[in-house]
Design an enzyme around this catalytic site. Sequence first.
Site, PDB file in Angstrom:
ATOM      1  CD  GLU A  24      -3.011  -1.026   2.240  1.00 46.92           C
ATOM      2  OE1 GLU A  24      -2.991  -0.093   3.051  1.00 46.92           O
ATOM      3  OE2 GLU A  24      -3.889  -1.905   2.249  1.00 46.92           O
ATOM      4  CD  GLU A  60      -2.828  -5.835   4.366  1.00 51.43           C
ATOM      5  OE1 GLU A  60      -1.692  -5.598   3.895  1.00 51.43           O
ATOM      6  OE2 GLU A  60      -3.477  -5.043   5.056  1.00 51.43           O
TER       7      GLU A  60
HETATM    8  C1  GAL Z   1      -3.898  -2.376   5.655  1.00 49.16           C
HETATM    9  C2  GAL Z   1      -2.390  -2.277   5.881  1.00 49.16           C
HETATM   10  C3  GAL Z   1      -1.951  -3.159   7.026  1.00 49.16           C
HETATM   11  C4  GAL Z   1      -2.852  -2.948   8.205  1.00 49.16           C
HETATM   12  C5  GAL Z   1      -4.268  -3.257   7.796  1.00 49.16           C
HETATM   13  C6  GAL Z   1      -5.281  -3.191   8.902  1.00 49.16           C
HETATM   14  O1  GAL Z   1      -4.373  -1.345   4.884  1.00 49.16           O
HETATM   15  O2  GAL Z   1      -1.715  -2.666   4.731  1.00 49.16           O
HETATM   16  O3  GAL Z   1      -0.621  -2.879   7.359  1.00 49.16           O
HETATM   17  O4  GAL Z   1      -2.718  -1.642   8.619  1.00 49.16           O
HETATM   18  O5  GAL Z   1      -4.634  -2.322   6.812  1.00 49.16           O
HETATM   19  O6  GAL Z   1      -6.565  -3.472   8.403  1.00 49.16           O
END
Ligand code: GAL
Length: 824
Positions: free
Chosen positions: A418, A494
Amino acid sequence: MRYISLFIICLLITIFHSCSSPQVRSRESFNEDWLFCKGETGQEHQCKFNDADWRKLSLPHDWAIEGPFDESNDARTGGLPVYGTAWYRKHFIVDKAEQGNCITIEFDGVMNNAEVYLNGNKVGERPFGYIGFEVDLTPHIKFGEENILSVRVNPEELSARWYPGAGIYRNTWLEIKHPVHIAHWGTYITTPVVDGEEAIVLIETTIENCQMQKGDFALETFLVDTLGNKVAYAKSMVLFKEGKKTTVEQTLSVKKPILWDLSNPYLYKAQFQLMKDGECIDNYNNSFGIRTIAFKKDKGFLLNGKQVRFKGVCLHHDLGPLGAAVNYRATERQLEIMKEIGVNAIRTAHNPPSPEQLELCDKMGVLVQVEAFDEWKLAKVENGYNKHWDEWHERDLRDMIKRDRNHPSVVMWSIGNEIKEQRKKNGGKLAKHLVDICHDEDPTRPVTAGLSQYPQCISNGLADAVDVVGLNYKPTQYTNILQYNPDYIVYGSETSSVVSSRGVYHLPNEAYEKHESLQVTSYDIVSPPWAYPPDFETYAQETMSNSLGEFVWTGFDYLGEPTPYNGKDNMTHGKWTGDWPSRSSYFGIVDLCGFPKDRYYYYQSIWTEKPMVHILPHWNWEGSPHKTIPVYCYTNCDEAELFLNGKSLGKKVMGEDKTTIPADFVWWKKPETTWDSPYRLNWNVAYEPGELKVVAYINGKAVAEKTIVTAGKPYQIRLLPDREVISADGYDLSFVTVRIEDENGNLCSLADNMVKFDVEGPASIAAVGNGNAATTEPFQADYRKAFNGLCMLVIKSESGQRGVIKIKATSEGLNSVITVVVVK
Ligand code: GAL
C-alpha cells in the site's frame, strides 16, 4: 569478572580453531556477553569509555518489550518505550593465530539506525531495521588483544506504524575466514530444469579475494541428500581476472530428484569447498530445494505442476509477549499454530523476515512471499523509511533478495505494501525500477505488491509493472478488474481484517464501533470500513477458478495498531493518541499468545479436510439480560445439528444459504446479530444453562462434535506446557497454557483471576501474557491475570543447565497446581 569472561571467550575461540584447519571458515554465535545502556554521552564508541556499570545481557535483545507501557509512548506502536538512543558494547579477543584472516560480524537485524564501531573506528551502519548486514572488522581488529565493538541504535519517534521492537533484536555471528572466500550471501542456487528423471541445478558462487592473493584456486561443490549421500559433484577453476571478486557458474545434475513440496519439504545441501593449490581454504553449506513454480493466468499458482491456492496469512515480525527479539522456537510455534488451521503460505508483512522464519518455512513446507517495504519515498510516518529511501532502497532490496533467494519456500518478492506512490503519477515508473532490480537479482520468481488504491494503481502503471497483482481488500472487485485487465494474475495480498477479542461476545453485536470494554465482539463480523468479514473473500476465491488465493490480515495478533481503538482523531499534532490502554491489534486469527479465537475455526473449516466443527459463543449467560443467544457454527462437514441439554434444535445444511455477497454491500452500516452466509450456520437459542453440543455429519454420518458447557465457579488452575522436554541451549522455550477451571475441569470462560508463578530449576520466565489487547500489565513478570479463562507463561532454558523445572501456579481462592518441564 571482565577478565574471566574475556579469558573464556579467548579459550573458546582458540579451542574452536584448534579443532579445524586455521584457514577454514568458522561461524560462531556472537550473542553472549554484551553490555547495554540506554541514553548516550557521545563517547560510547571510544575504547577507554567506562562501561563497568552497564547491564550485561545476551542477544537477541528487544529493550522496549521490557516496558513499562505508558500512554505517552506511541500507542500505535504498542505504548512501549521503543524510541530513543541506546548502546551495546562487547569486549572480545580474536586469537593471534588468526592474523591474516578476514574477521566479519553479521547482524541479522538491528532496530534501527545502527552504527557500528570497532576500537573507536566506525566500521558499518544500516538504517533499515529489518535487513541483515555484514561488517568487516579486519582493518581495525587487534589480534590477541582486547577489542571493543560498540553499536549505537537509534529508533526515531514517529518511525513505525506498528511495534518495531528496539535494539539488536536478531542474531549476530562472528565469522573468521581465509582472505579468499565465498562472499557474503555469495551463492545463488536455481533449478532451471526439473522432471521426474533429473533436475539441473545451476549454482553461481561469488568468491572474494580480499588481498588479491595469487595461486591456483578451485571450487568443489557437492550436492548431498538428507541421508548424507553425495548425489552430484562439480569442480571448477576460479580465476580472478580483474578486481577482488569473481563468480563461478556450475551446472550439476541430480538424478531422480526428490522434490520440495508442501507435504514433503525435502531439502538438499550444497557443500562448497574452496581450494588453493590443492588445499581447502574455505567451506560453506547451503540448503536448497528442488521444485518448480509457475504463475498462470488460467490456472493460478502451480507448485511442481500442481495448482496450489495460497491459504495464506500476513504476519508481522513480533512474537507477542516476547517482543521482537527473534526466537527459533517461538517462530516455529507460530508456524505450527498456523499450519493447524491449514495455512500453507505467509506474507512477511511488511518487511524482510528473520532468517529463522525462512529456514523454518523451508523445513515445514510453508510458502512465503517476502516483502521489502511498507513505504517508498512518500511518507506514511514522518520518520519512516522514506528518510532513507534515496540512499538505501536499492541496496536493501538487492540484499534482501541475495539473502533469501536460495529458500525453496520463497515464491514471490513483494516490492511494497500500500505504498503512497499508488496514487502518484510516478508510481508506475518507480515500481518498474524496483521490479527490474528484483529480476536482476532473481529472474526465477515473480514480483508483486500489495495494492489498495484501485483504480489509481492501474491508471498510473503500477499494477502493470508487477508480475502478479496483489489486491488488498478488493473481494468484490476481482471480476471487474479481471474483465478490464484480462492479462493480470491477481490474488488477495491482504484480506478480511476482521477484528475480535478472544472469548468476548457482545449482545447485541456491535457494528464497527468502539465498545466501552475496549474489546471487540468475537462473532467474526466486525471489520473496519476498508475491510470485510472473511466470508466475502472465501466467496470471491471460490468463484474464481484461476485464483491464487489470499493472505488474511493477520494470522497472529501483533503489538501496536489497536484498530478500532485508535483514539478519536488518530493524530494530534503529529502524535498518535489511542484509546488507552488499548495497545495491540485485534486482527489476529489467534490472539497475542497464540490462543485460538473463533476465526481460527472459520479458516480451519475452509482450509482443512479432517472433519471438524466449532460453535460459539461460550455458554455462561446467567444473569445476562439477553435471553436469546445467537449461536454460530463453523464446520467443513455437510451439515450440523445443535443440541441443548440433549434436545435437538435442528439440523442445518452448510452452504444451503446461497446468499451471495452484493457488490455494494457495506457491512459496517448494517449491524445485525445474525448473518446468513454459505460458510457458517446459525441458530438463535433461547438460553438455558447446561450443555450445548453440536454434531457434524458427512453423508448423514456423525463425524465430529463439540460440546460447550455452563461452567461453575473458578475452582482450580491447570497448567499445560506445549513441550515437557526442552533443550538446555539457553534459547529453547516451553509455552505453558494456564487454564482457570471449575470443579469439573471445565474452562471458566469469563474468569479473570490473578495467577502467580514460581519457577524453580534451570529456567527463567521469558514472558507472560493473556491475549488481552487492552491492558498495561507487563510481559515480563511472575504473575498474570487470566483473560476469559486463559493466560500464558513462557519459560526459557539456561545455557548448559540441565535438570527439572518445577512450575507452581497459585491464585487466591483456587486450588494451586505444580507441573514439571525437563531440560535436556
Ligand atoms: C492495511 C495495511 C496493514 C494494516 C491493515 C489493517 O491497509 O496494509 O498494514 O494496517 O490495513 O486493516
